[in-house]
Design an enzyme around this catalytic site. Structure first.
Site, PDB file in Angstrom:
ATOM      1  N   CYS A 147      -7.227   9.174  -1.135  1.00  0.00           N
ATOM      2  CA  CYS A 147      -6.750  10.546  -1.288  1.00  0.00           C
ATOM      3  C   CYS A 147      -7.821  11.499  -0.722  1.00  0.00           C
ATOM      4  O   CYS A 147      -8.965  11.108  -0.525  1.00  0.00           O
ATOM      5  CB  CYS A 147      -6.554  10.793  -2.785  1.00  0.00           C
ATOM      6  SG  CYS A 147      -6.027  12.445  -3.242  1.00  0.00           S
ATOM      7  N   SER A 194       0.851  -1.187   0.000  1.00  0.00           N
ATOM      8  CA  SER A 194       0.000   0.000   0.000  1.00  0.00           C
ATOM      9  C   SER A 194       0.884   1.233   0.000  1.00  0.00           C
ATOM     10  O   SER A 194       2.109   1.144  -0.090  1.00  0.00           O
ATOM     11  CB  SER A 194      -0.891   0.018   1.236  1.00  0.00           C
ATOM     12  OG  SER A 194      -0.102   0.298   2.363  1.00  0.00           O
ATOM     13  N   GLU A 238       7.501  -3.426   7.228  1.00  0.00           N
ATOM     14  CA  GLU A 238       8.487  -2.577   6.541  1.00  0.00           C
ATOM     15  C   GLU A 238       9.251  -3.381   5.482  1.00  0.00           C
ATOM     16  O   GLU A 238      10.464  -3.227   5.316  1.00  0.00           O
ATOM     17  CB  GLU A 238       9.484  -1.958   7.533  1.00  0.00           C
ATOM     18  CG  GLU A 238       8.858  -1.264   8.733  1.00  0.00           C
ATOM     19  CD  GLU A 238       8.233   0.086   8.390  1.00  0.00           C
ATOM     20  OE1 GLU A 238       8.183   0.450   7.194  1.00  0.00           O
ATOM     21  OE2 GLU A 238       7.793   0.764   9.338  1.00  0.00           O
TER      22      GLU A 238
HETATM   23 ZN   LIG Z   1      -6.839  12.772  -5.377  1.00  0.00          ZN
END
Ligand SMILES: [Zn+2]
Length: 192
Positions: free
Chosen positions: A145, A9, A88
């Site tokens: 986002c 991700s 990680e």
């Molecule tokens: Zn965006």
């Protein structure tokens, strides 16, 4: 059949939370697992995988000088172990991902890797590139986002919110913040 898994991700998608949840599921069934995370300072060993929602667990560490096949083999010989979890995983080397693949095939243990796909410049991390090539199963951990679209990119920005386009792939202990964005908004931010 044991498999090599890659859960990838961008930043702040909850990778460590999912890793800890999966390890907990093993534990509930009475199965021990081996947790590893990247070693960022000189202290090997007692690290902790923590998540932003407040849960955490002790973990061993890996550094670039470790042979992970032998490290996992030793852990399996020392005590029962049903699964290996690696946080990680973007910081694994190309060779270390091959060592993990050998451990899956020859020691027959499932290995679940969790890591970032691309860095703040939009380039694959070496560990992630090799995991994308070698994993038996991949799963994208999604986050969004600010516009609501899926975030696949990350910007590194300074304390004033200005996107940084140069610098080392790994930056520890600075004042920079990371923000996950969709590609369109990442392009706007970094002027690409
Ligand atoms: Zn965006």
């Amino acid at each position: 059949m044991a498999k090599l898994y890659f859960h990838y991700s961008t930043m702040n998608a909850g990778k460590s939370t999912l890793l800890l949840q999966a390890a907990h599921n093993y534990q509930e069934r009475g199965m021990e697992s081996y947790l590893l995370t990247a070693q960022f300072d000189n202290r090997a060993g007692d690290a902790r995988i923590g998540s932003r929602i407040g849960i955490g667990r002790e973990a061993d560490t890996f550094s670039l000088s470790d042979d992970l096949f032998y490290k996992i083999k030793k852990r399996i010989n020392d005590a029962p172990c049903a699964c290996v979890f690696i946080d990680e995983a973007q910081f694994l080397s190309h060779e270390q991902v091959w060592q993990l693949a050998r451990a899956v095939d020859d020691l027959k243990i499932p290995i679940m890797c969790y890591g970032l796909r691309v860095d703040f410049q939009g380039k694959l991390f070496p560990g992630s590139a090799t995991l994308l090539a070698l994993s038996d199963e991949m799963r994208e951990i999604k986050t969004i986002c600010h516009c609501g679209k899926k975030a696949t990119m990350v910007v590194r920005q300074d304390e004033n919110g200005v996107a940084l386009t140069d610098g080392a792939q790994v930056q520890i202990g600075g004042n920079e913040a990371y923000v996950s964005l969709c590609r369109k908004h990442w392009r706007e931010k970094v002027d690409k």
